[in-house]
Design an enzyme around this catalytic site. Structure first.
Site, PDB file in Angstrom:
ATOM      1  CG  HIS A  62      -1.818   1.142   1.389  1.00 41.99           C
ATOM      2  ND1 HIS A  62      -3.186   1.032   1.275  1.00 41.99           N
ATOM      3  CD2 HIS A  62      -1.562   2.447   1.650  1.00 41.99           C
ATOM      4  CE1 HIS A  62      -3.723   2.235   1.457  1.00 41.99           C
ATOM      5  NE2 HIS A  62      -2.761   3.110   1.700  1.00 41.99           N
ATOM      6  CD  GLU A  63       2.010   3.327   3.795  1.00 42.51           C
ATOM      7  OE1 GLU A  63       2.266   4.443   3.322  1.00 42.51           O
ATOM      8  OE2 GLU A  63       0.988   3.091   4.454  1.00 42.51           O
ATOM      9  CG  HIS A  66       0.400   6.029  -0.803  1.00 38.01           C
ATOM     10  ND1 HIS A  66      -0.714   6.579  -1.387  1.00 38.01           N
ATOM     11  CD2 HIS A  66      -0.043   5.436   0.334  1.00 38.01           C
ATOM     12  CE1 HIS A  66      -1.772   6.329  -0.632  1.00 38.01           C
ATOM     13  NE2 HIS A  66      -1.399   5.619   0.411  1.00 38.01           N
TER      14      HIS A  66
END
Ligand SMILES: [Zn+2]
Length: 256
Positions: A62-63, A66
């Site tokens: 998820h990170e 980004h």
């Protein structure tokens, strides 16, 4: 964050684990081992540890989503840290346009939603082709990974700045209110974020007191964390200093 162990670099981004994450890892392993359809023992702990590792990988993915989309828009990520409540990606600067802001914010939930679908498919396949014993235990672990990613996608999309949904809200405000720019949009989004944070704290405390279920206390802790973040970011919007880290929150580990 202090007390962070640096694991190395992935796609050129520094990856670290805050010591508080180790407690989450141990707790998820313990909670998952208890619900697996197999007798307690080394095998159950092994499957549960695998599930906890998949949670770690899910938050990291998820990170990284980004970070990689940020890079596409020319924004460098200084590092990613996993901590008690989820993950944090520290961008070196704020996105320059509302479009970049929204795209970077949506990348994380999009990755989590994709992983949720994959975990769900894996669970169906395990149930169908490897039913019984280890296969059924792995299917339960896959269900946990599915739920963890679904929550990572959905919860972070709440318009509670500085969560991802709040950043999308800021991007929309930023675009709609061009004259006031990012700072004005950040201030409004941060106020909405603080209202959500107070709601989490209040609801968490009342629900924990009423049900004596400690899981709800997690929402109070989360609310307090978000309140501090939103407050800092609102102040930062005025001071125009280096951007504070963007934080993502994972599901309460006890949800297993
Ligand atoms: Zn995110």
């Amino acid at each position: 964050m202090r007390q962070t162990l640096v694991l190395g670099r992935l796609f050129g981004v520094r990856i670290g684990v805050h010591v508080s994450w180790l407690a989450v890892y141990a707790f998820v392993t313990y909670a998952l081992a208890r619900v697996l359809p197999m007798p307690p023992g080394a095998e159950a702990i092994g499957v549960a540890a695998l599930g906890a590792l998949a949670l770690f990988a899910s938050v990291l993915a998820h990170e990284l989503a980004h970070a990689l989309v940020a890079r596409r828009f020319g924004v460098r990520t200084e590092g990613i840290t996993l901590f008690l409540l989820g993950g944090v990606a520290t961008l070196a600067e704020e996105p320059r346009t509302p479009r970049a802001d929204a795209a970077i914010a949506l990348a994380g939930p999009a990755m989590s939603a994709t992983l949720a679908v994959l975990a769900f498919a894996l669970q169906l396949a395990l149930d169908r082709f490897l039913a019984g014993g280890l296969g059924s235990a792995l299917a339960v672990a896959a269900t946990y990974v599915f739920l963890a990613n679904a929550v990572l996608a959905a919860f972070n999309l709440l318009p509670a700045y500085p969560m991802d949904g709040g950043r999308v809200l800021r991007a929309l405000l930023w675009r709609a209110r061009r004259s006031r720019g990012r700072e004005g949009a950040t201030t409004i989004a941060a106020r909405v974020g603080m209202a959500f944070a107070l709601l989490f704290v209040t609801a968490g405390v009342f629900a924990a007191a009423a049900t004596r279920e400690p899981t709800f206390a997690w929402y109070a802790v989360l609310g307090a964390f978000l309140l501090r973040q939103a407050w800092t970011q609102q102040r930062h919007a005025r001071a125009a200093a280096a951007p504070p880290p963007r934080a993502d929150v994972a599901a309460a580990p006890a949800a297993a």
